[in-house]
Write an enzyme that holds these catalytic residues in place. Structure first.
Site, PDB file in Angstrom:
ATOM      1  N   THR A 185       0.678  -1.172  -0.092  1.00 34.74           N
ATOM      2  CA  THR A 185      -0.319   0.175  -0.131  1.00 34.74           C
ATOM      3  C   THR A 185       0.591   1.235  -0.104  1.00 34.74           C
ATOM      4  O   THR A 185       2.028   1.003   0.753  1.00 34.74           O
ATOM      5  CB  THR A 185      -0.766  -0.107   1.613  1.00 34.74           C
ATOM      6  OG1 THR A 185       0.222  -0.231   2.486  1.00 34.74           O
ATOM      7  CG2 THR A 185      -1.806  -1.436   1.278  1.00 34.74           C
ATOM      8  N   GLU A 330      -6.064  -3.171  -0.748  1.00 34.49           N
ATOM      9  CA  GLU A 330      -6.579  -4.030  -0.204  1.00 34.49           C
ATOM     10  C   GLU A 330      -7.418  -4.606  -1.563  1.00 34.49           C
ATOM     11  O   GLU A 330      -8.344  -6.073  -0.383  1.00 34.49           O
ATOM     12  CB  GLU A 330      -7.221  -4.104   0.785  1.00 34.49           C
ATOM     13  CG  GLU A 330      -5.398  -3.560   1.772  1.00 34.49           C
ATOM     14  CD  GLU A 330      -5.046  -2.424   1.801  1.00 34.49           C
ATOM     15  OE1 GLU A 330      -5.283  -1.356   1.024  1.00 34.49           O
ATOM     16  OE2 GLU A 330      -4.597  -1.643   2.680  1.00 34.49           O
ATOM     17  N   LYS A 438     -13.968  18.813  10.024  1.00 33.54           N
ATOM     18  CA  LYS A 438     -14.913  18.503  11.214  1.00 33.54           C
ATOM     19  C   LYS A 438     -15.004  19.988  11.371  1.00 33.54           C
ATOM     20  O   LYS A 438     -13.871  20.453  12.763  1.00 33.54           O
ATOM     21  CB  LYS A 438     -14.674  17.875  12.450  1.00 33.54           C
ATOM     22  CG  LYS A 438     -13.949  16.114  11.761  1.00 33.54           C
ATOM     23  CD  LYS A 438     -13.820  14.897  12.578  1.00 33.54           C
ATOM     24  CE  LYS A 438     -13.989  14.215  11.853  1.00 33.54           C
ATOM     25  NZ  LYS A 438     -12.815  12.982  11.292  1.00 33.54           N
ATOM     26  N   TRP A 443     -19.814  17.614   9.569  1.00 34.88           N
ATOM     27  CA  TRP A 443     -18.375  17.268   8.593  1.00 34.88           C
ATOM     28  C   TRP A 443     -18.472  18.601   7.104  1.00 34.88           C
ATOM     29  O   TRP A 443     -19.628  18.169   6.584  1.00 34.88           O
ATOM     30  CB  TRP A 443     -18.502  15.295   8.279  1.00 34.88           C
ATOM     31  CG  TRP A 443     -18.354  14.826   9.481  1.00 34.88           C
ATOM     32  CD1 TRP A 443     -18.277  15.271  10.888  1.00 34.88           C
ATOM     33  CD2 TRP A 443     -17.967  13.403   9.643  1.00 34.88           C
ATOM     34  NE1 TRP A 443     -17.963  14.830  11.900  1.00 34.88           N
ATOM     35  CE2 TRP A 443     -17.385  13.353  11.042  1.00 34.88           C
ATOM     36  CE3 TRP A 443     -17.523  12.604   8.293  1.00 34.88           C
ATOM     37  CZ2 TRP A 443     -16.867  12.495  11.061  1.00 34.88           C
ATOM     38  CZ3 TRP A 443     -17.460  11.286   8.964  1.00 34.88           C
ATOM     39  CH2 TRP A 443     -16.097  10.902  10.574  1.00 34.88           C
TER      40      TRP A 443
HETATM   41  P1  AMP Z   1      -5.105   2.838  -3.039  1.00 33.92           P
HETATM   42  O1  AMP Z   1      -5.125   1.516  -2.193  1.00 33.92           O
HETATM   43  O2  AMP Z   1      -3.529   3.452  -3.038  1.00 33.92           O
HETATM   44  O3  AMP Z   1      -5.085   2.337  -4.904  1.00 33.92           O
HETATM   45  O4  AMP Z   1      -5.938   3.909  -2.601  1.00 33.92           O
HETATM   46  C1  AMP Z   1      -6.626   3.893  -2.037  1.00 33.92           C
HETATM   47  C2  AMP Z   1      -7.740   4.481  -2.143  1.00 33.92           C
HETATM   48  O5  AMP Z   1      -7.919   5.466  -3.116  1.00 33.92           O
HETATM   49  C3  AMP Z   1      -9.171   4.422  -1.783  1.00 33.92           C
HETATM   50  O6  AMP Z   1      -9.260   3.955  -0.183  1.00 33.92           O
HETATM   51  C4  AMP Z   1      -9.992   5.009  -1.702  1.00 33.92           C
HETATM   52  O7  AMP Z   1      -9.731   6.552  -0.568  1.00 33.92           O
HETATM   53  C5  AMP Z   1      -9.128   6.178  -2.375  1.00 33.92           C
HETATM   54  N1  AMP Z   1     -10.370   6.441  -4.182  1.00 33.92           N
HETATM   55  C6  AMP Z   1     -10.301   5.403  -5.034  1.00 33.92           C
HETATM   56  N2  AMP Z   1     -10.788   5.557  -5.820  1.00 33.92           N
HETATM   57  C7  AMP Z   1     -11.497   6.623  -5.725  1.00 33.92           C
HETATM   58  C8  AMP Z   1     -12.504   7.561  -6.364  1.00 33.92           C
HETATM   59  N3  AMP Z   1     -13.189   6.836  -7.636  1.00 33.92           N
HETATM   60  N4  AMP Z   1     -12.503   8.307  -5.678  1.00 33.92           N
HETATM   61  C9  AMP Z   1     -12.900   8.738  -4.117  1.00 33.92           C
HETATM   62  N5  AMP Z   1     -11.381   7.572  -3.339  1.00 33.92           N
HETATM   63  C10 AMP Z   1     -10.426   6.683  -4.162  1.00 33.92           C
END
Ligand code: AMP
Length: 541
Positions: A185, A330, A438, A443
């Site tokens: 990650t 994940e 917040k 929010w």
């Molecule tokens: P990663 O594991 O680096 O791909 O990050 C995942 C995170 O990216 C998610 O938990 C979201 O917070 C954000 N994310 C992914 N796709 C979107 C989307 N279409 N809109 C808003 N946030 C997103």
């Protein structure tokens, strides 16, 4: 119990490339390479070279489940490794080259990589980390003999490995739960965590991702994955491409607007996928040069929220349908995709857009729910928002080497996102739980504030973060990058908010900056901005 009487064929990644070779053997894989040219091969060639590479890994002593890492752009050699490594029973560990070398070394050691294959662009990283990565026995430069760079690290040549090995190789059969690939990650806080996919989870994700209401890929497509192959397996696209037999076009290192647009046109690309920041660059270039797309008809946008202004521009000006999708490392990564239902077909264009702005409906296989602070389920009314939890066969159960820590909540994975779900099952991310502002117990969604900002014609990029406030605890502060040669004042920008969001949600202040820091996967680094503006005094404070 009466058991079914069907074959128990284990799901295997090697089956994908075998299928692509047999049924789409002449479909093309086109790559812009580090060599500076455009390379063309077919699935048949790629399968042959993957078998040669599988034999080569054997000669390098790679055993089942040992990790083979890549530090590479999107290209055919990287795709060969996707199949050679996982197909032979080892684990493909894709590393993000945009991380700091220290972090890369940490990840290599944590994963205990045995072999590391890299594009020569990244030689400086290899030279910086090699002495600290004792588990790596072989450093493979993904290039031919004539172009091998001189180095103080002892390097093996990728093309030599291919040439020295036979293409006679039988892909082994094993338990479908065998680990196939590993991705860390982004780890904005603390050390990155390893997500270990299996052949089973990958194949199920591939079937689901290809569906019409997911990525909708077919043998008639030419796919250009802008999303890197080190970011959750390019959202599964190399596997989906092989399953469907689509043509693949790899952009290599050239991700600027001009290079991308040239490749879209020259290779008659029909579909692409990437994060909003990449599209921002492409759209700015196209606008400035009055360009259009001649074959591209849709694109997948995810990784962060797709601003409505971008979605609208793609669809209304360029005729490119936007598929807004949400997921995470994940989750392999796909969780939801936003496509309309039959009952939406009679909606007005504006009403349809309002549906499309959401992150979408779950792809079959993923189960989701939202819960409140007490852990109780919240209604699917499109208004109540809470922590988004997911589960399913391609969702993480444990992090790699943290097998005694249970990251789940009653069997559900907490995504860290806050969202609503409407009665039709469309999920909309309100915010990352860390990013939400917040203000006096209420929010404010930073995404909403950013979306309004980037709908202003002079704004290239905007991030909304919280700033300390003596009365309200936190208030929104808007950090803005203007488009080149564009002018807009703080007052004009704040006026732009009127009527678009509730008055109390309008940012208290605007600061203009030259750039916003981006993370290794192209997302805005809001924690960095919060740090930068931690002592910022709002005029209202
Ligand atoms: P990663 O594991 O680096 O791909 O990050 C995942 C995170 O990216 C998610 O938990 C979201 O917070 C954000 N994310 C992914 N796709 C979107 C989307 N279409 N809109 C808003 N946030 C997103």
């Amino acid at each position: 119990m009466l058991k079914g009487l069907m074959m128990d064929t284990p799901l295997a990644i090697s089956a994908l490339i075998k299928h692509a070779d047999r049924h789409h053997g002449d479909a093309q894989i086109v790559s812009r390479r580090v060599e500076g040219d455009i390379h063309r091969c077919t699935y048949r060639d790629l399968h042959r070279r993957a078998r040669q590479m599988a034999n080569a890994l054997g000669t390098l002593g790679v055993q089942t489940s040992e990790r083979v890492a890549t530090l590479a752009w999107n290209g055919y050699r990287h795709m060969e490794l996707y199949f050679a490594v996982s197909g032979s029973g080892a684990v493909l560990h894709t590393i993000n080259p945009r991380l700091h070398p220290e972090q890369i070394a940490w990840i290599v050691n944590h994963a205990e990589d045995k072999v590391l294959c890299f594009d020569i662009t990244f030689l400086p990283i290899i030279e910086a980390i090699a002495a600290h990565c004792g588990t790596v026995k072989t450093w493979v430069a993904m290039i031919d003999k004539d172009r091998m760079p001189p180095s103080k690290v002892s390097l093996t040549c990728y093309e030599d490995l291919i040439n020295a090995n036979s293409d006679r190789y039988e892909w082994p059969e094993f338990d479908e739960n065998l680990a196939s690939s590993l991705c860390y990650t982004s780890g904005t806080t603390g050390n990155p965590k390893g997500v270990l996919y299996s052949h089973r989870s990958t194949l199920l994700h591939t079937y689901a991702a290809a569906l019409p209401d997911a990525l909708n890929m077919s043998a008639r497509d030419a796919i250009l994955p802008v999303v890197p192959m080190f970011h959750v397996n390019a959202w599964g696209l190399p596997y989906v491409a092989a399953m469907t037999g689509a043509k693949v076009v790899f952009p290599g290192a050239a991700l600027d607007g001009k290079s991308l647009h040239d490749l879209f046109e020259a290779e008659r690309v029909t579909v692409s996928a990437g994060v909003p920041t990449v599209w921002q660059g492409l759209l700015t270039y196209m606008e400035a040069n009055h360009l259009k797309f001649s074959t591209m008809n849709r694109t997948v946008i995810g990784g962060s929220a797709c601003p409505p202004a971008m979605l609208r521009l793609f669809q209304e000006k360029y005729g490119v349908n936007v598929l807004h999708a949400w997921g995470m490392t994940e989750m392999s990564p796909l969780g939801t995709a936003c496509t309309l239902k039959n009952k939406h077909l009679d909606l007005s264009p504006e009403q349809r857009l309002a549906v499309q702005y959401k992150q979408g409906r779950v792809i079959f296989g993923v189960d989701m729910k939202i819960v409140g602070d007490d852990g109780g389920d919240l209604p699917w009314d499109g208004k109540a928002f809470g922590d988004l939890l997911v589960r399913g066969p391609w969702v993480l159960r444990k992090y790699f080497k943290e097998e005694n820590v249970d990251p789940l909540r009653d069997g559900w994975f907490p995504t860290g996102d806050v969202s609503t779900i409407d009665p039709d099952g469309y999920m909309q991310i309100t915010d990352r739980s860390k990013d939400v502002i917040k203000s006096g117990g209420e929010w404010i969604s930073s995404i909403d504030i950013e979306n309004v900002a980037v709908s202003h014609p002079a704004v290239a990029m905007a991030a909304c973060i919280s700033a300390r406030h003596p009365k309200w605890d936190e208030r929104p502060l808007l950090v803005v990058v203007r488009k080149p040669n564009a002018q807009v004042t703080k007052e004009e920008l704040l006026k732009h908010y009127e009527g678009k969001i509730a008055k109390w949600q309008i940012p208290d202040d605007v600061v203009f900056v030259d750039s916003i820091p981006l993370g290794a996967t192209g997302k805005m680094l809001k924690n960095r901005l919060r740090e930068q503006f931690k002592d910022y005094r709002l005029p209202s404070a």
